[in-house]
Motif scaffolding. Structure first.
Motif, mmCIF file in Angstrom:
data_model
loop_
_atom_site.group_PDB
_atom_site.id
_atom_site.type_symbol
_atom_site.label_atom_id
_atom_site.label_comp_id
_atom_site.label_asym_id
_atom_site.label_seq_id
_atom_site.Cartn_x
_atom_site.Cartn_y
_atom_site.Cartn_z
ATOM 1 N N ALA A 324 0.826 -1.223 0.000
ATOM 2 C CA ALA A 324 0.000 0.000 0.000
ATOM 3 C C ALA A 324 0.850 1.258 0.000
ATOM 4 O O ALA A 324 0.301 2.368 0.101
ATOM 5 N N ALA A 325 2.168 1.117 -0.127
ATOM 6 C CA ALA A 325 3.045 2.297 -0.100
ATOM 7 C C ALA A 325 2.690 3.272 -1.214
ATOM 8 O O ALA A 325 2.658 4.497 -0.994
ATOM 9 N N ALA A 326 2.426 2.753 -2.410
ATOM 10 C CA ALA A 326 2.061 3.636 -3.523
ATOM 11 C C ALA A 326 0.753 4.354 -3.224
ATOM 12 O O ALA A 326 0.619 5.561 -3.476
ATOM 13 N N PHE A 327 -0.218 3.622 -2.671
ATOM 14 C CA PHE A 327 -1.497 4.249 -2.312
ATOM 15 C C PHE A 327 -1.277 5.378 -1.314
ATOM 16 O O PHE A 327 -1.863 6.457 -1.443
ATOM 17 N N ARG A 328 -0.447 5.140 -0.325
ATOM 18 C CA ARG A 328 -0.183 6.185 0.679
ATOM 19 C C ARG A 328 0.442 7.422 0.028
ATOM 20 O O ARG A 328 0.104 8.562 0.372
ATOM 21 N N ASN A 329 1.345 7.183 -0.918
ATOM 22 C CA ASN A 329 1.974 8.312 -1.615
ATOM 23 C C ASN A 329 0.963 9.071 -2.470
ATOM 24 O O ASN A 329 0.968 10.308 -2.514
ATOM 25 N N TYR A 330 0.102 8.334 -3.164
ATOM 26 C CA TYR A 330 -0.926 8.983 -3.977
ATOM 27 C C TYR A 330 -1.869 9.795 -3.094
ATOM 28 O O TYR A 330 -2.261 10.919 -3.442
ATOM 29 N N LEU A 331 -2.238 9.219 -1.960
ATOM 30 C CA LEU A 331 -3.140 9.901 -1.039
ATOM 31 C C LEU A 331 -2.511 11.207 -0.553
ATOM 32 O O LEU A 331 -3.173 12.259 -0.511
ATOM 33 N N LYS A 332 -1.250 11.144 -0.209
ATOM 34 C CA LYS A 332 -0.543 12.338 0.241
ATOM 35 C C LYS A 332 -0.496 13.387 -0.874
ATOM 36 O O LYS A 332 -0.744 14.581 -0.649
ATOM 37 N N GLY A 333 -0.191 12.925 -2.097
ATOM 38 C CA GLY A 333 -0.105 13.850 -3.218
ATOM 39 C C GLY A 333 -1.428 14.522 -3.531
ATOM 40 O O GLY A 333 -1.482 15.742 -3.776
ATOM 41 N N TRP A 334 -2.509 13.760 -3.512
ATOM 42 C CA TRP A 334 -3.825 14.347 -3.784
ATOM 43 C C TRP A 334 -4.255 15.276 -2.644
ATOM 44 O O TRP A 334 -4.885 16.310 -2.871
#
Length: 730
Positions: A324-334
């Motif tokens: 889920a690391a990519a999801f966490r990064n996307y969430l932070k970016g959005w």
């Protein structure tokens, strides 16, 4: 002096006593639909609990001894307050269904009513209803949007209101993947291919060309027409189809290069449409190729981003799961670009709805994490309106947590188990504990997995036996309880399904379908056919409509089993032959490794077991029969499943040898890449050995993979795959 200055404590209210009440339900003179609905609900359930029907009056606040239901501006949307004041009980609510939610909370917490699942609520009967004078409940939702896509919430409108849930159909004018709804390919593609994506130099109806002015105008017109039909809709989705193949034309590419990917042209398009309707809220999906936030663009104020967590495994909470690391990064970016964030999350296994999918331990930490990340809405995707493993408990817990992520989840779970399963509750709790304990070490709990692939983790035959023993005790505890016995039968479907699916994997081995008789003949194990029939019947009684997303119905599953059982065991001189591979098989679909090709078990529609798979490289397999034998024919099946980029081989060559050094070709076949289709096929290939008089010990099968995917199924970073289930030798 103290008695004068301190507020007086309200006395306890006796709403009903021994069939009598001095109370009535009070509504404002100009009561709203929500207020009237709340009053009707309260009247109904108090009467069901006590036999007393309280009158409903629309009046001023002058009359005393009332349960006052009213909207107030002093509470946030959908929030509510329940409190005793003087001789009255006040249930007030914010905009939307606040007063309705307040009444259902009153029923649950003060009358001890429960709505476990779809169907009638459980209402305890009582002669007296007393409300403590200290009662003061005031709550607002943690998330603006809350949906649980599981059967009870799909099928029962009262379940939605009772548990303060939403659903897409009620709030969205258009939801989900909408490109083809806005600009239908069936209507426009033939005459105007330029409206659609340019993919590898060809126009495809996979997605829209978002830089085309006509596409923008058609989209605006389509939305105007839909908005006229659905004026009360709160949200409107403008999102890509559930497919790849985004547009690569010069104009779209220019935006995408500037914004770091195809999410750039999407968000630019959505913002532009949203500007035409400033009084509406639009949503778009950050999913697949649009997951990553753009480099510079920000969503307009009336645009909400719905980010998918689809690529994360479910073994650990989202804030700790490595995948889920990519999801966490996307969430932070959005989150850095907008405060309007929804998340599309997943709590079921799409490929096996009935398989045990132990995610109960991650529900609370996931929702706590999303709230901490300032997510304002969550869609928890389950199995929809078809029953799936633990659907009742998952749905109940998710509803409570979507309202308040810090709720006492253990207390809520114990309350559910006791109320829903009765005397079986201790056994069910122990079963869930054992399942979770065994699954704790599972590194990749995948929403696209299946119980076969867990045959050596938390779903080993030994564990299945343990679970079944626990559930035997649970069933025995409620065998005379007509309400709860069916609930235990539903709970057992997960173990029954796992057993049947794994039996296909084991085949002629222990825990498989077939066994040898005293004379050495293969036969179906005693009682196996009846077990399949009982499972199919139990599925239908339990509301199972399909066993996977878009998959088989229970009846179709039963028919599939009839064919498997009727086919029996195919004789094979290569049974258990040693297999050497020149190139390794795809590690993500291990099956039984090289032994898959000679284990005696054919493949079925699911490529993830009983098939040996090869990504982007050939299958060069050499079989050692152990001794020289007469070989008349060599046969094999290959899978064709274009949805998963699996195709029959480009070519197949079969060679035989007596010594393993000198091989003779007995046949070869060249195939054409099939025309576009998405059916699952299992083409068989037979090779006659015309020199059958020559003894053979070694057989070499060379299956050539395709150099590239066909244009109609092209996907960047994907390679064609070939899959073989068994090599039969006669």
């Amino acid at each position: 002096m103290l008695a004068i200055t301190l507020p007086a404590r309200s006395s306890d209210l006796v709403l009903v006593s021994d069939g009598h009440s001095v109370y009535h339900i009070s509504l404002p003179a100009q009561a709203t639909a929500a207020e009237q609905k709340a009053a009707g609900i309260l009247q109904h359930y108090i009467q069901e609990a006590t036999g007393v029907k309280l009158p409903v009056k629309q009046e001023s606040n002058a009359e005393s001894s009332a349960i006052r239901i009213a909207y107030t501006k002093n509470i946030a949307a959908e929030g509510y307050s329940i409190e005793v004041k003087d001789n009255d009980l006040l249930i007030t609510g914010g905009a939307g269904k606040g007063v309705v939610y307040g009444v259902y909370t009153f029923l649950e917490r003060l009358l001890n009513c429960r709505k476990w699942d779809a169907g009638p609520a459980e209402v305890p009967h009582t002669n007296k209803v007393t409300i403590p004078g200290s009662t003061h409940i005031s709550e607002v939702p943690a998330f603006r949007y809350r949906e649980v896509y599981l059967p009870a919430a799909v099928q029962d409108a009262e379940y939605l209101d009772w548990h303060k849930l939403h659903r897409f159909e009620d709030l969205w004018g258009m939801w989900g993947h909408t490109f083809d709804k806005l600009v239908p390919a069936s209507q426009y593609f033939k005459l105007h291919p330029e409206y659609y994506a340019l993919v590898q130099g060809h126009r495809k109806p996979s997605q829209l060309c978002l830089s085309n002015e006509a596409v923008f105008n058609i989209t605006v017109a389509a939305l105007q027409a839909q908005m006229a039909q659905h004026p009360d809709a709160e949200y409107w989705s403008i999102s890509p189809n559930d497919d790849n193949g985004y547009c690569e034309c010069d104009l779209c590419r220019k935006t995408d290069q500037a914004e770091g990917g195809p999410q750039g042209s999407l968000l630019r398009f959505v913002n532009r449409v949203a500007a035409r309707f400033p009084d509406k809220i639009f949503t778009t999906l950050a999913y697949g190729y649009t997951t990553h936030p753009p480099l510079h663009l920000k969503p307009a104020d009336n645009v909400y981003i719905m980010l998918s967590s689809i690529d994360a495994y479910r073994s650990k909470p989202l804030d700790k799961e490595a995948s889920a690391a990519a999801f966490r990064n996307y969430l932070k970016g959005w989150r850095e670009k907008t405060s309007h964030l929804f998340v599309w999350d997943y709590v079921t296994q799409f490929t096996s709805y009935l398989a045990p999918f132990p995610v109960l331990g991650t529900l609370q930490p996931n929702l706590q994490y999303l709230r901490q990340q300032q997510v304002s809405g969550v869609f928890e995707q389950g199995s929809g309106d078809t029953y799936s493993d633990l659907a009742e408990l998952k749905g109940y817990l998710l509803a409570k947590l979507l309202w308040e992520p810090d709720a006492d989840i253990q207390h809520i779970t114990d309350d559910f188990l006791q109320g829903y399963y009765g005397k079986a509750a201790p056994h069910v709790k122990f079963y869930l504990q054992q399942l979770q304990q065994h699954a704790a070490a599972q590194p990749a709990l995948d929403i696209y997995g299946n119980p076969v692939n867990e045959h050596n983790t938390f779903l080993t035959p030994a564990n299945i036996d343990q679970y079944s023993t626990i559930l035997d005790k649970a069933e025995a505890a409620v065998e005379n309880d007509s309400r709860r016995a069916p609930r235990l039968r539903r709970l057992r479907l997960a173990q029954d399904y796992t057993y049947l699916q794994q039996a296909r994997f084991y085949g002629i081995e222990q825990h498989g379908i077939f066994e040898q008789s005293a004379t050495g003949q293969w036969k179906v194990k005693d009682g196996f056919t009846q077990r399949v029939s009982r499972f199919v019947a139990a599925c239908k009684q339990s509301g199972v409509k399909e066993l996977s997303e878009g998959g088989l119905s229970p009846d179709a599953y039963g028919e599939e089993w009839k064919k498997i059982l009727a086919a029996g065991v195919r004789p094979n001189k290569a049974l258990h032959a040693q297999v050497q591979l020149q190139y390794p098989a795809a590690p993500e679909f291990p099956a039984k490794g090289p032994a898959t090709l000679t284990d005696g078990n054919p493949g079925y529609n699911d490529f993830s077991y009983n098939w040996l798979c090869f990504y982007g490289q050939p299958m060069n397999a050499t079989l050692d029969l152990g001794k020289a034998v007469v070989v008349k024919k060599v046969s094999m099946n290959f899978l064709e499943d274009p949805r998963h980029w699996i195709f029959r081989p480009a070519g197949i060559t079969v060679e035989v040898s007596a010594d393993g050094q000198h091989f003779t070709t007995i046949g070869n076949i060249s195939n054409q890449m099939p025309e576009e289709h998405y059916d699952i096929e299992m083409p068989a290939f037979d090779f006659e050995n015309k020199g059958a008089e020559m003894p053979v010990r070694f057989i070499r099968v060379k299956a050539t993979n395709w150099p590239a995917l066909p244009s109609w199924r092209y996907r960047e970073r994907r390679q064609p795959m070939i899959a073989c289930d068994e090599i039969w030798v006669e």
